[in-house]
Design an enzyme around this catalytic site. Structure first.
Site, mmCIF file in Angstrom:
data_model
loop_
_atom_site.group_PDB
_atom_site.id
_atom_site.type_symbol
_atom_site.label_atom_id
_atom_site.label_comp_id
_atom_site.label_asym_id
_atom_site.label_seq_id
_atom_site.Cartn_x
_atom_site.Cartn_y
_atom_site.Cartn_z
ATOM 1 N N SER A 1 0.823 -1.207 0.000
ATOM 2 C CA SER A 1 0.000 0.000 0.000
ATOM 3 C C SER A 1 0.865 1.269 0.000
ATOM 4 C CB SER A 1 -0.958 -0.051 1.204
ATOM 5 O OG SER A 1 -1.972 0.901 1.129
ATOM 6 N N HIS B 1 -7.372 -5.991 0.338
ATOM 7 C CA HIS B 1 -6.258 -5.052 0.496
ATOM 8 C C HIS B 1 -5.166 -5.599 1.409
ATOM 9 C CE1 HIS B 1 -4.272 -1.199 0.206
ATOM 10 N NE2 HIS B 1 -4.212 -1.094 1.531
ATOM 11 N N ASP C 1 -9.107 -6.232 -4.037
ATOM 12 C CA ASP C 1 -8.800 -5.060 -3.210
ATOM 13 C C ASP C 1 -9.845 -3.991 -3.495
ATOM 14 O OD1 ASP C 1 -7.753 -2.768 -1.959
ATOM 15 O OD2 ASP C 1 -5.692 -3.332 -2.405
#
Length: 267
Positions: free
Chosen positions: A84, A243, A214
């Protein structure tokens, strides 16, 4: 060459910490990959510093990774894994220490290029979230001597359950709700940074792992970043991963990382 040949360094995303890799660490170690380190960035996880009292810039936030990289002996290389927002942490390390990095693995992570300032990609993702009516929990924090309050951000319970941890166990969602810490988007300093260099960031092998379920950083946005970068060596997809693939699909992610480590250990 043994599985100890290359160290693997795991870098978490926004609001998280080294704790989020616990399942993946166990999986890797069970397969004999013992040289794996998960790092807490500043004011994250168990790090005692606080945002914004102690950490106000991305340089401050990313210092634990940069300090770690500075201790890697000359002639030795590591594999960096960023998740991320951790993709930007990887990019700064790649720019500064390209000779010490065998490969950088971006796990549904922000992937910059050598043309735009680093904040450009954060801004694009924030626009995506805004267009989809996904809002983070914003809180002003007043600091003595600072005229304007700092705006910290975190995931509220609804966003966490719906867009970040939707394929994870209830236990992992509960763990996250207790462990998450607020962060900044570091817009001021990242908007004033120069683009990453071709000689540094651009020279390191990049491998992107896409999580096809995600709901926070959508697959089409990740593929746009990959196409925009134009210098990604390999793209791999994990079916059914949200995610947080290190929690929702730890075995699958472990298998991918292990295969990459094996390849780079014999190069």
């Amino acid at each position: 060459m043994s599985k100890e040949a290359l160290r693997v360094i795991l870098i978490h995303g926004s609001c998280h910490g080294a704790w989020c890799w616990y399942k993946l660490l166990a999986e890797l170690q069970s397969k004999g990959y013992n040289s794996v380190t998960a790092i807490d960035l500043a004011a994250s996880g168990a790090d005692s510093r606080r945002i914004p009292e102690d950490v106000r810039t991305f340089k401050d936030y990313n210092r634990p990774l940069m300090e770690f990289m500075s201790t890697v002996p000359d002639g030795e290389k590591v594999i960096l894994v960023g998740h991320s927002f951790g993709g930007l942490s990887l990019a700064f390390a790649m720019d500064a220490f390209p000779e010490k990095i065998a490969a950088a693995i971006f796990v549904n992570a922000l992937l910059p290029d050598t043309l735009h300032q680093p904040f450009y990609f954060i801004d694009q993702q924030l626009q995506q979230l805004s267009n989809r009516k996904i809002e983070l929990e914003i809180k002003p924090v007043v600091i003595t001597g600072k005229s304007e309050p700092f705006l910290t951000a975190c995931f509220d319970s609804n966003v966490l359950a719906t867009y970040v941890y939707q394929n994870c166990s209830f236990e992992d969602l509960s763990l996250a709700s207790m462990m998450l810490r607020p962060t900044l988007n570091f817009s001021e300093d990242l908007s004033n940074c120069s683009p990453f260099t071709k000689e540094g960031f651009g020279s390191v092998d990049k491998i992107c792992i896409i999580c096809n379920e995600d709901a926070l950083i959508k697959e089409d946005f990740v593929r746009w970043m990959i196409q925009n970068n134009g210098n990604v060596k390999e793209t791999i997809e994990i079916e059914g991963a949200d995610h947080m693939p290190m929690l929702s699909k730890p075995r699958e992610l472990c298998q991918l990382l292990a295969s990459i480590v094996d390849i780079y250990s014999i190069l």
